[in-house]
Design a protein around this motif. Structure first.
Motif, PDB file in Angstrom:
ATOM      1  N   THR A 137       0.801  -1.228   0.000  1.00 36.10           N
ATOM      2  CA  THR A 137       0.000   0.000   0.000  1.00 36.10           C
ATOM      3  C   THR A 137       0.834   1.278   0.000  1.00 36.10           C
ATOM      4  O   THR A 137       0.418   2.289  -0.579  1.00 36.10           O
ATOM      5  N   ASP A 138       2.006   1.247   0.634  1.00 36.14           N
ATOM      6  CA  ASP A 138       2.802   2.469   0.788  1.00 36.14           C
ATOM      7  C   ASP A 138       3.991   2.551  -0.161  1.00 36.14           C
ATOM      8  O   ASP A 138       4.590   3.627  -0.286  1.00 36.14           O
ATOM      9  N   VAL A 139       4.341   1.435  -0.788  1.00 34.83           N
ATOM     10  CA  VAL A 139       5.509   1.439  -1.677  1.00 34.83           C
ATOM     11  C   VAL A 139       5.123   1.035  -3.101  1.00 34.83           C
ATOM     12  O   VAL A 139       5.287   1.818  -4.045  1.00 34.83           O
ATOM     13  N   LEU A 140       4.621  -0.189  -3.260  1.00 27.81           N
ATOM     14  CA  LEU A 140       4.353  -0.704  -4.604  1.00 27.81           C
ATOM     15  C   LEU A 140       3.338   0.142  -5.368  1.00 27.81           C
ATOM     16  O   LEU A 140       3.600   0.574  -6.498  1.00 27.81           O
ATOM     17  N   ILE A 141       2.176   0.345  -4.767  1.00 21.57           N
ATOM     18  CA  ILE A 141       1.113   1.069  -5.482  1.00 21.57           C
ATOM     19  C   ILE A 141       1.499   2.519  -5.758  1.00 21.57           C
ATOM     20  O   ILE A 141       1.347   2.990  -6.904  1.00 21.57           O
ATOM     21  N   PRO A 142       2.025   3.282  -4.761  1.00 21.86           N
ATOM     22  CA  PRO A 142       2.443   4.656  -5.082  1.00 21.86           C
ATOM     23  C   PRO A 142       3.558   4.714  -6.132  1.00 21.86           C
ATOM     24  O   PRO A 142       3.532   5.574  -7.019  1.00 21.86           O
ATOM     25  N   GLU A 143       4.531   3.811  -6.047  1.00 23.41           N
ATOM     26  CA  GLU A 143       5.644   3.827  -6.994  1.00 23.41           C
ATOM     27  C   GLU A 143       5.199   3.443  -8.407  1.00 23.41           C
ATOM     28  O   GLU A 143       5.787   3.897  -9.396  1.00 23.41           O
ATOM     29  N   ALA A 144       4.164   2.616  -8.488  1.00 26.08           N
ATOM     30  CA  ALA A 144       3.706   2.132  -9.795  1.00 26.08           C
ATOM     31  C   ALA A 144       2.476   2.884 -10.296  1.00 26.08           C
ATOM     32  O   ALA A 144       1.830   2.438 -11.237  1.00 26.08           O
ATOM     33  N   LYS A 145       2.181   4.024  -9.670  1.00 22.80           N
ATOM     34  CA  LYS A 145       0.943   4.732 -10.003  1.00 22.80           C
ATOM     35  C   LYS A 145       0.884   5.140 -11.482  1.00 22.80           C
ATOM     36  O   LYS A 145      -0.142   5.004 -12.142  1.00 22.80           O
ATOM     37  N   LYS A 146       2.006   5.620 -12.013  1.00 24.59           N
ATOM     38  CA  LYS A 146       2.025   6.011 -13.427  1.00 24.59           C
ATOM     39  C   LYS A 146       1.733   4.808 -14.320  1.00 24.59           C
ATOM     40  O   LYS A 146       0.916   4.885 -15.248  1.00 24.59           O
ATOM     41  N   GLY A 147       2.375   3.686 -14.020  1.00 25.89           N
ATOM     42  CA  GLY A 147       2.144   2.482 -14.812  1.00 25.89           C
ATOM     43  C   GLY A 147       0.713   1.992 -14.700  1.00 25.89           C
ATOM     44  O   GLY A 147       0.147   1.490 -15.677  1.00 25.89           O
ATOM     45  N   MET A 148       0.114   2.145 -13.531  1.00 24.30           N
ATOM     46  CA  MET A 148      -1.262   1.681 -13.361  1.00 24.30           C
ATOM     47  C   MET A 148      -2.263   2.588 -14.076  1.00 24.30           C
ATOM     48  O   MET A 148      -3.296   2.116 -14.543  1.00 24.30           O
ATOM     49  N   ILE A 149      -1.948   3.881 -14.157  1.00 21.89           N
ATOM     50  CA  ILE A 149      -2.795   4.776 -14.953  1.00 21.89           C
ATOM     51  C   ILE A 149      -2.764   4.345 -16.412  1.00 21.89           C
ATOM     52  O   ILE A 149      -3.798   4.279 -17.090  1.00 21.89           O
ATOM     53  N   GLN A 150      -1.570   4.028 -16.891  1.00 19.89           N
ATOM     54  CA  GLN A 150      -1.449   3.534 -18.267  1.00 19.89           C
ATOM     55  C   GLN A 150      -2.156   2.190 -18.434  1.00 19.89           C
ATOM     56  O   GLN A 150      -2.754   1.920 -19.479  1.00 19.89           O
ATOM     57  N   ALA A 151      -2.108   1.362 -17.393  1.00 18.47           N
ATOM     58  CA  ALA A 151      -2.783   0.061 -17.443  1.00 18.47           C
ATOM     59  C   ALA A 151      -4.294   0.235 -17.519  1.00 18.47           C
ATOM     60  O   ALA A 151      -4.974  -0.471 -18.279  1.00 18.47           O
ATOM     61  N   ILE A 152      -4.829   1.159 -16.731  1.00 14.79           N
ATOM     62  CA  ILE A 152      -6.271   1.420 -16.768  1.00 14.79           C
ATOM     63  C   ILE A 152      -6.668   1.954 -18.137  1.00 14.79           C
ATOM     64  O   ILE A 152      -7.693   1.547 -18.699  1.00 14.79           O
ATOM     65  N   THR A 153      -5.843   2.848 -18.684  1.00 13.53           N
ATOM     66  CA  THR A 153      -6.131   3.405 -20.015  1.00 13.53           C
ATOM     67  C   THR A 153      -6.186   2.310 -21.070  1.00 13.53           C
ATOM     68  O   THR A 153      -7.135   2.234 -21.866  1.00 13.53           O
ATOM     69  N   LEU A 154      -5.173   1.444 -21.072  1.00 15.19           N
ATOM     70  CA  LEU A 154      -5.135   0.349 -22.045  1.00 15.19           C
ATOM     71  C   LEU A 154      -6.298  -0.614 -21.847  1.00 15.19           C
ATOM     72  O   LEU A 154      -6.898  -1.087 -22.826  1.00 15.19           O
ATOM     73  N   THR A 155      -6.649  -0.883 -20.597  1.00 16.83           N
ATOM     74  CA  THR A 155      -7.760  -1.797 -20.322  1.00 16.83           C
ATOM     75  C   THR A 155      -9.080  -1.212 -20.810  1.00 16.83           C
ATOM     76  O   THR A 155      -9.903  -1.927 -21.397  1.00 16.83           O
ATOM     77  N   ILE A 156      -9.296   0.082 -20.585  1.00 14.74           N
ATOM     78  CA  ILE A 156     -10.523   0.719 -21.067  1.00 14.74           C
ATOM     79  C   ILE A 156     -10.614   0.638 -22.585  1.00 14.74           C
ATOM     80  O   ILE A 156     -11.670   0.313 -23.141  1.00 14.74           O
ATOM     81  N   ILE A 157      -9.505   0.918 -23.275  1.00 15.97           N
ATOM     82  CA  ILE A 157      -9.503   0.861 -24.737  1.00 15.97           C
ATOM     83  C   ILE A 157      -9.788  -0.555 -25.228  1.00 15.97           C
ATOM     84  O   ILE A 157     -10.538  -0.762 -26.192  1.00 15.97           O
ATOM     85  N   THR A 158      -9.220  -1.544 -24.544  1.00 18.37           N
ATOM     86  CA  THR A 158      -9.477  -2.939 -24.912  1.00 18.37           C
ATOM     87  C   THR A 158     -10.938  -3.300 -24.679  1.00 18.37           C
ATOM     88  O   THR A 158     -11.556  -3.989 -25.507  1.00 18.37           O
ATOM     89  N   ILE A 159     -11.509  -2.835 -23.574  1.00 14.30           N
ATOM     90  CA  ILE A 159     -12.922  -3.101 -23.291  1.00 14.30           C
ATOM     91  C   ILE A 159     -13.815  -2.479 -24.362  1.00 14.30           C
ATOM     92  O   ILE A 159     -14.800  -3.088 -24.789  1.00 14.30           O
ATOM     93  N   ILE A 160     -13.469  -1.274 -24.789  1.00 19.04           N
ATOM     94  CA  ILE A 160     -14.241  -0.619 -25.850  1.00 19.04           C
ATOM     95  C   ILE A 160     -14.223  -1.472 -27.117  1.00 19.04           C
ATOM     96  O   ILE A 160     -15.255  -1.672 -27.775  1.00 19.04           O
ATOM     97  N   ALA A 161     -13.050  -1.983 -27.459  1.00 24.13           N
ATOM     98  CA  ALA A 161     -12.937  -2.845 -28.638  1.00 24.13           C
ATOM     99  C   ALA A 161     -13.758  -4.115 -28.457  1.00 24.13           C
ATOM    100  O   ALA A 161     -14.475  -4.546 -29.377  1.00 24.13           O
ATOM    101  N   PHE A 162     -13.669  -4.727 -27.282  1.00 25.82           N
ATOM    102  CA  PHE A 162     -14.448  -5.935 -27.010  1.00 25.82           C
ATOM    103  C   PHE A 162     -15.944  -5.652 -26.999  1.00 25.82           C
ATOM    104  O   PHE A 162     -16.750  -6.501 -27.401  1.00 25.82           O
ATOM    105  N   SER A 163     -16.346  -4.462 -26.503  1.00 31.56           N
ATOM    106  CA  SER A 163     -17.772  -4.134 -26.437  1.00 31.56           C
ATOM    107  C   SER A 163     -18.383  -4.054 -27.830  1.00 31.56           C
ATOM    108  O   SER A 163     -19.565  -4.343 -28.015  1.00 31.56           O
TER     109      SER A 163
END
Length: 219
Positions: A137-163
């Motif tokens: 909670t205090d190291v991994l998630i904060p340190e990887a926040k940029k990558g997770m924003i990109q992950a959410i973006t890619l996942t949303i785009i993939t969901i749109i394609a699947f939808s």
């Protein structure tokens, strides 16, 4: 249907259905995929909670689901989705398959984001006596926040394609409109407008994701 005036109400309804499908799916993708991604990472990291059998089981499950082409997945789970939401068509029905497809994708992207964290950061946390849950909670998630924003973006785009694919089985949304009117009725205008709308939506999602990612990087 031969004019934008006639197409407008149907397009608006389809847009709302696609928005509903994407919203439900990304909610469950993050809700389930984030802890799954954490488990995939910590159970393979030698400094954290390495449990090779558990990691292999989780990894195999994720890989099996990801190996299914979405059109086959949505058809395969139709009985389960119908039982779960008490409907055999529509955006909520399609959201079941979309969520199942999105969870392992997001989990792998989260794991990849954690892998990009410098090992020295984790070592320092362990040396300081931090328990695993605090490291997460205090190291991994904060340190990887940029990558997770990109992950959410890619996942949303993939969901749109699947939808859009979900329209084949009556899932509703823009894809359903394109298939029912654009393909089956040979309506070139509808097909062109729906494709353009999907491109615009994806571009907006990517722009917002890139903006939030750059903002996070600048902190």
């Amino acid at each position: 249907m031969n004019s934008l005036t006639n197409l407008g109400p149907l397009l608006y309804k389809a847009f709302l259905e696609t928005t509903l499908m994407v919203s439900i799916s990304i909610f469950f993708a993050v809700l389930i995929g984030l802890p799954l991604g954490v488990l995939l990472f910590v159970t393979q990291h030698h400094l954290l909670f390495k449990v090779k059998p558990l990691n292999q089981v989780l990894g195999a499950l994720v890989n099996v689901i990801r190996s299914f082409p979405f059109i086959i997945l949505i058809v395969a789970i139709m009985p389960f989705a119908t039982w779960l939401v008490n409907a055999s068509h529509g955006p909520v029905f399609a959201s079941v398959a979309l969520s199942i497809a999105a969870v392992p994708l997001f989990a792998r992207l989260v794991e990849s984001s954690f892998n990009s964290i410098h090992s020295g950061v984790i070592e320092a946390s362990i040396a300081g006596g931090a328990p695993i849950y605090m490291i997460v909670t205090d190291v991994l998630i904060p340190e990887a926040k940029k990558g997770m924003i990109q992950a959410i973006t890619l996942t949303i785009i993939t969901i749109i394609a699947f939808s859009a694919t979900a329209g084949v089985v009556g899932g509703g949304g823009i894809g359903d409109l394109a298939i029912r009117y654009g393909y089956y009725r040979y309506d070139t205008l509808t097909m062109a407008v729906t494709v353009i709308l999907l491109i615009i939506i994806v571009q907006l999602v990517q722009l917002i994701g890139d903006f939030l990612s750059r903002r996070e990087e600048g902190k």
